[in-house]
Scaffold this active site. Structure first.
Site, mmCIF file in Angstrom:
data_model
loop_
_atom_site.group_PDB
_atom_site.id
_atom_site.type_symbol
_atom_site.label_atom_id
_atom_site.label_comp_id
_atom_site.label_asym_id
_atom_site.label_seq_id
_atom_site.Cartn_x
_atom_site.Cartn_y
_atom_site.Cartn_z
ATOM 1 N N MET A 83 0.819 -1.200 0.000
ATOM 2 C CA MET A 83 0.000 0.000 0.000
ATOM 3 C C MET A 83 0.862 1.263 0.000
ATOM 4 S SD MET A 83 -2.905 -1.326 2.719
ATOM 5 C CE MET A 83 -3.976 0.103 2.552
ATOM 6 N N HIS A 84 0.223 2.394 -0.304
ATOM 7 C CA HIS A 84 0.755 3.754 -0.124
ATOM 8 C C HIS A 84 1.726 4.229 -1.203
ATOM 9 C CE1 HIS A 84 -0.988 3.107 3.782
ATOM 10 N NE2 HIS A 84 0.013 2.364 4.224
ATOM 11 N N ASP A 240 -2.582 -5.182 0.661
ATOM 12 C CA ASP A 240 -2.065 -6.475 1.112
ATOM 13 C C ASP A 240 -2.615 -6.914 2.461
ATOM 14 O OD1 ASP A 240 -0.661 -4.522 2.501
ATOM 15 O OD2 ASP A 240 1.327 -5.243 1.937
#
Length: 487
Positions: A83-84, A240
């Site tokens: 992520m991110h 995830d």
């Protein structure tokens, strides 16, 4: 009867993982392809988006050569990913440069500025801004690379760049978008206020769907080249952590610890209950009408891999050496903040530290300290969840670190929790992505698909060790505060 097959792809930090399962959830194929990570300076962490595509192609090309019938039988594809990360694209949908990842800390000043100037947004977005989130990185890009920022047409999250390659569609889903610091978590839509705060327009972010929905269909040319049926659906998928939850059937209740490159302590529910003051992430789940509380730790199994490389021995041997020692806290203590820390400190400048060493300290002592240090971080996470009103007596453990029964037992003793390992739990995110592929392709409800796998074993906490570890956890917290004061 022809089996219905589903492919799950997990775009991790250290590797791309892939699984193919049938409708009985038997894993028919699994593979992973390592990825390289670039650290061009202190606090920086980057990857090439094209490397993710290359890793997926390597796996699929290998499978087509070895088991062509498997790919030809796939009915749907699901995606999971780290992520991110900020995949910045130009007008031709090409990356403008390396991707700043979740553990990249260069946007610390921008994150602090967003929190200072827009404190109210933390309640809408589920958490205060952190340097690793996508939004502060875009503000950093505007300030430090304005010429590059001027060429930006769209920004995607890592797994959604893979989706673009598969389908040609600019789409994300709620759970991954939740970690961008642009999503209004309760409304499950982009926040115009957050976008405006970082100078981003709605046209520059992807269309949003739920993780169980169809995001697009596999491009014909790609299907032909890789051996798939044309037009098979690609599910929305999940970040995830949320994909890992789907993989072990954690949708509306239960809790789990994920020990991958990073770590998460994850508790789902059907209500949006933000608590930004403790830097708990309250994000959308990949399932409609569900949210999660999540403590995010930037340092998990990556610490063990780093330490094994440092002492020059295989992880398996080092773990065996630790297991041969007496149980209970070691004399050496380790602060595991090799990539800064998020929950509970939101401190990108935090660093790692060994203390308590003597001339008699050996490799096994250092490795025990690493295992315990990560466990102490999870104790901090558990304390934050308790302050939010979430009290637990048991949880599951997934991720690569879950392969070590020793580490799971240490976690159980430190946390005072009964910890379960599921069969195949280390495959969590890719397996969860395959489940989401099935939901999108078949129309079955995800709650019927995402049942809990068989339990492999259970680690019971040992009260006498939990008490001994409580003193170490307190010392661990004092050590962090001392190092922070000394900067």
């Amino acid at each position: 009867m022809i089996a219905m097959l589903y492919l799950g792809l997990d775009i991790g930090t250290s590797a791309v993982k892939a699984v193919i399962v049938d409708e009985r959830e038997t894993v028919l194929a699994e593979s992973e392809q390592p990825l390289s990570l670039s650290r061009p300076g202190p606090g920086l962490s980057e990857q090439s988006a094209d490397d993710w595509i290359g890793a997926i192609e390597a796996i699929l090309t290998r499978w087509r050569a070895e088991q062509p019938a498997l790919l030809a039988g796939v009915e749907g594809i699901g995606l999971s990913g780290q992520m991110h990360g900020s995949v910045c694209l130009d007008a031709e949908d090409r990356p403008l440069g390396p991707v700043m990842l979740w553990n990249d800390g260069r946007a610390a000043a921008e994150a602090a500025e967003l929190n200072r100037e827009h404190p109210e947004l933390a309640w809408q977005l589920g958490v205060p801004a952190a340097p690793g989130f996508t939004a502060p990185k875009l503000l950093w890009l505007t300030r430090h690379q304005p010429a590059l920022r001027a060429r930006l047409k769209r920004v995607l999250l890592p797994k959604d760049f893979v989706r673009l390659w598969l389908t040609g569609e600019h789409v994300s889903e709620m759970s991954d978008a939740a970690g961008s610091w642009w999503l209004d978590q309760a409304r499950r839509d982009w926040s115009d206020a957050a976008l405006a705060a970082t100078g981003v327009e709605r046209s520059q972010v992807p269309r949003l769907i739920e993780g169980t929905e169809i995001s697009g269909r596999l491009r014909p040319a790609l299907a032909s080249r890789l051996g798939f049926k044309p037009g098979i659906p690609v599910a929305g998928g999940a970040g995830d952590a949320m994909a890992g939850a789907i993989g072990i059937g954690t949708i509306a209740d239960g809790a789990f610890l994920s020990i991958g490159t990073s770590g998460q302590f994850f508790v789902p529910g059907t209500d949006y209950r933000p608590l930004p003051d403790k830097f708990l992430h309250t994000f959308c789940h990949a399932v409609p009408g569900h949210w999660v509380q999540m403590a995010a730790l930037l340092n998990g199994a990556s610490c063990l891999a780093w330490a094994a490389g440092l002492v020059g021995e295989p992880i398996e041997k080092l773990l065996a050496d630790v297991a041969a020692q007496p149980s209970g806290p070691g004399r050496v203590m380790f602060l595991p903040y090799l990539a800064g820390e998020r929950t509970p400190h939101n401190d990108p400048e935090a660093t790692g530290l060994f203390t308590g060493m003597t001339g008699g300290t050996g490799k096994a002592d250092l490795i025990r300290a690493v295992l315990e240090g990560v466990a102490y971080s999870f104790a901090d996470a558990a304390a934050c969840l308790a302050e939010a009103g979430t009290e637990l007596s048991e949880a599951a453990v997934i991720g690569g670190g879950a392969r070590s029964a020793l580490w799971v037992q240490i976690l159980a003793d430190v946390l005072g929790l009964r910890l379960k390992r599921y069969r195949g739990g280390e495959k969590g995110p890719a397996f969860g992505a395959a489940r989401l592929a099935r939901a999108a392709a078949s129309g079955e409800p995800i709650t019927a698909i995402a049942t809990k796998p068989p339990i492999l074993d259970v680690a019971e906490p040992r009260p006498e060790l939990t008490q001994a570890y409580a003193e170490k956890v307190a010392a661990f917290r004092r050590l962090y505060q001392a190092t922070r004061a000394a900067r």
